[in-house]
Design a protein around this motif. Structure first.
Motif, PDB file in Angstrom:
ATOM      1  N   ASP A   8       3.842  20.987  36.443  1.00  0.00           N
ATOM      2  CA  ASP A   8       2.552  20.327  36.230  1.00  0.00           C
ATOM      3  C   ASP A   8       1.371  21.199  36.646  1.00  0.00           C
ATOM      4  O   ASP A   8       0.516  20.785  37.419  1.00  0.00           O
ATOM      5  N   GLU A  88      10.573  15.049  32.515  1.00  0.00           N
ATOM      6  CA  GLU A  88      10.528  13.635  32.886  1.00  0.00           C
ATOM      7  C   GLU A  88      11.905  13.083  33.207  1.00  0.00           C
ATOM      8  O   GLU A  88      12.878  13.389  32.526  1.00  0.00           O
ATOM      9  N   PRO A  91      11.061   6.316  35.821  1.00  0.00           N
ATOM     10  CA  PRO A  91      10.550   5.745  37.072  1.00  0.00           C
ATOM     11  C   PRO A  91      11.403   6.126  38.278  1.00  0.00           C
ATOM     12  O   PRO A  91      12.596   6.419  38.157  1.00  0.00           O
ATOM     13  N   ALA A  92      10.779   6.076  39.456  1.00  0.00           N
ATOM     14  CA  ALA A  92      11.491   6.400  40.696  1.00  0.00           C
ATOM     15  C   ALA A  92      12.663   5.446  40.928  1.00  0.00           C
ATOM     16  O   ALA A  92      13.714   5.865  41.412  1.00  0.00           O
ATOM     17  N   ARG A  95      16.327   6.338  39.790  1.00  0.00           N
ATOM     18  CA  ARG A  95      16.288   7.724  39.306  1.00  0.00           C
ATOM     19  C   ARG A  95      17.616   8.439  39.568  1.00  0.00           C
ATOM     20  O   ARG A  95      18.133   9.132  38.697  1.00  0.00           O
ATOM     21  N   HIS A 113       6.475  15.830  36.209  1.00  0.00           N
ATOM     22  CA  HIS A 113       5.794  14.705  35.569  1.00  0.00           C
ATOM     23  C   HIS A 113       4.994  13.836  36.535  1.00  0.00           C
ATOM     24  O   HIS A 113       3.844  13.541  36.271  1.00  0.00           O
ATOM     25  N   SER A 114       5.559  13.425  37.639  1.00  0.00           N
ATOM     26  CA  SER A 114       4.884  12.463  38.522  1.00  0.00           C
ATOM     27  C   SER A 114       3.833  13.100  39.429  1.00  0.00           C
ATOM     28  O   SER A 114       2.976  12.380  39.951  1.00  0.00           O
ATOM     29  N   HIS A 115       3.912  14.403  39.635  1.00  0.00           N
ATOM     30  CA  HIS A 115       3.063  15.124  40.596  1.00  0.00           C
ATOM     31  C   HIS A 115       3.376  14.703  42.026  1.00  0.00           C
ATOM     32  O   HIS A 115       2.607  15.009  42.941  1.00  0.00           O
ATOM     33  N   ILE A 116       4.484  14.019  42.244  1.00  0.00           N
ATOM     34  CA  ILE A 116       4.885  13.542  43.561  1.00  0.00           C
ATOM     35  C   ILE A 116       6.116  14.334  44.011  1.00  0.00           C
ATOM     36  O   ILE A 116       7.153  14.284  43.350  1.00  0.00           O
ATOM     37  N   TRP A 118       9.564  15.350  45.546  1.00  0.00           N
ATOM     38  CA  TRP A 118      10.767  14.523  45.658  1.00  0.00           C
ATOM     39  C   TRP A 118      11.930  15.422  46.035  1.00  0.00           C
ATOM     40  O   TRP A 118      12.085  16.506  45.479  1.00  0.00           O
ATOM     41  N   ASN A 130      11.561  17.694  42.937  1.00  0.00           N
ATOM     42  CA  ASN A 130      10.287  17.723  42.223  1.00  0.00           C
ATOM     43  C   ASN A 130       9.290  18.424  43.136  1.00  0.00           C
ATOM     44  O   ASN A 130       9.052  17.962  44.259  1.00  0.00           O
ATOM     45  N   ARG A 138      -3.357  14.503  42.260  1.00  0.00           N
ATOM     46  CA  ARG A 138      -3.507  13.070  41.958  1.00  0.00           C
ATOM     47  C   ARG A 138      -3.708  12.296  43.251  1.00  0.00           C
ATOM     48  O   ARG A 138      -4.629  12.534  43.989  1.00  0.00           O
TER      49      ARG A 138
END
Length: 167
Positions: A8, A88, A91-92, A95, A113-116, A118, A130, A138
């Motif tokens: 990202d 992608e 959803p979490a 997962r 994808h989520s920018h979070i 993981w 991730n 974000r």
């Protein structure tokens, strides 16, 4: 073997360029993984030129030019460790179960994808990583990327790096 995991990057829509500490990490890495959402081909060209080895995919924000050059899923076997990269994973919630079913022949799945950030393991042992985003945090407190080491077929020293705020 030194690994760099990024995703990202969103250049130039979210940042004009990649942060200098990230580019230094590219230069230091033996393998760079990018889990999509490049946005421009110039960033792909830059990482291809600077990386010893680049394992990369396209993301949902990548247009036709990037989709022509990059797959949806990329795979690499490094020291017997089977890596897959995808943008992608959904959803979490659930997962781990979805990814374990979708990637049964994989030891480490790099996604974005989520920018979070993981880091988890499935009951069957699949490692999900991730790196977040180095340019678009974000709702996260920091822009981030991951590094790791692969030694004798063992993934270790997985570290989340926080980037300083952009000026």
């Amino acid at each position: 073997m030194r690994l760099l995991l990024i995703s990202d990057t969103h250049v130039p829509t979210r940042a004009r360029s990649l942060p200098a500490p990230l580019l230094d990490a590219v230069d230091d890495a033996d393998v760079v993984f990018h889990a999509g959402d490049w946005v421009d081909t110039a960033t792909l060209d830059l990482l291809q030129a600077r990386s010893r080895r680049l394992v990369a995919v396209h993301g949902n924000n990548d247009g036709a030019a990037l989709r022509e050059r990059l797959p949806e899923i990329a795979r690499a076997d490094l020291q017997g460790v089977r890596f897959a990269v995808v943008h992608e994973t959904g959803p979490a919630r659930a997962r781990e179960q979805r990814c374990e079913a979708r990637f049964p022949d994989t030891d480490v799945l790099v996604f974005g994808h989520s920018h979070i950030p993981w880091d988890s393991r499935t009951p069957g042992g699949l490692r999900l990583l991730n790196p977040g985003s180095p340019t678009d945090r974000r709702r996260q407190p920091f822009a981030t990327y991951l590094t790791a080491r692969l030694d004798d077929g063992h993934l270790g020293d997985v570290r989340l790096h926080r980037l300083p705020p952009r000026r």
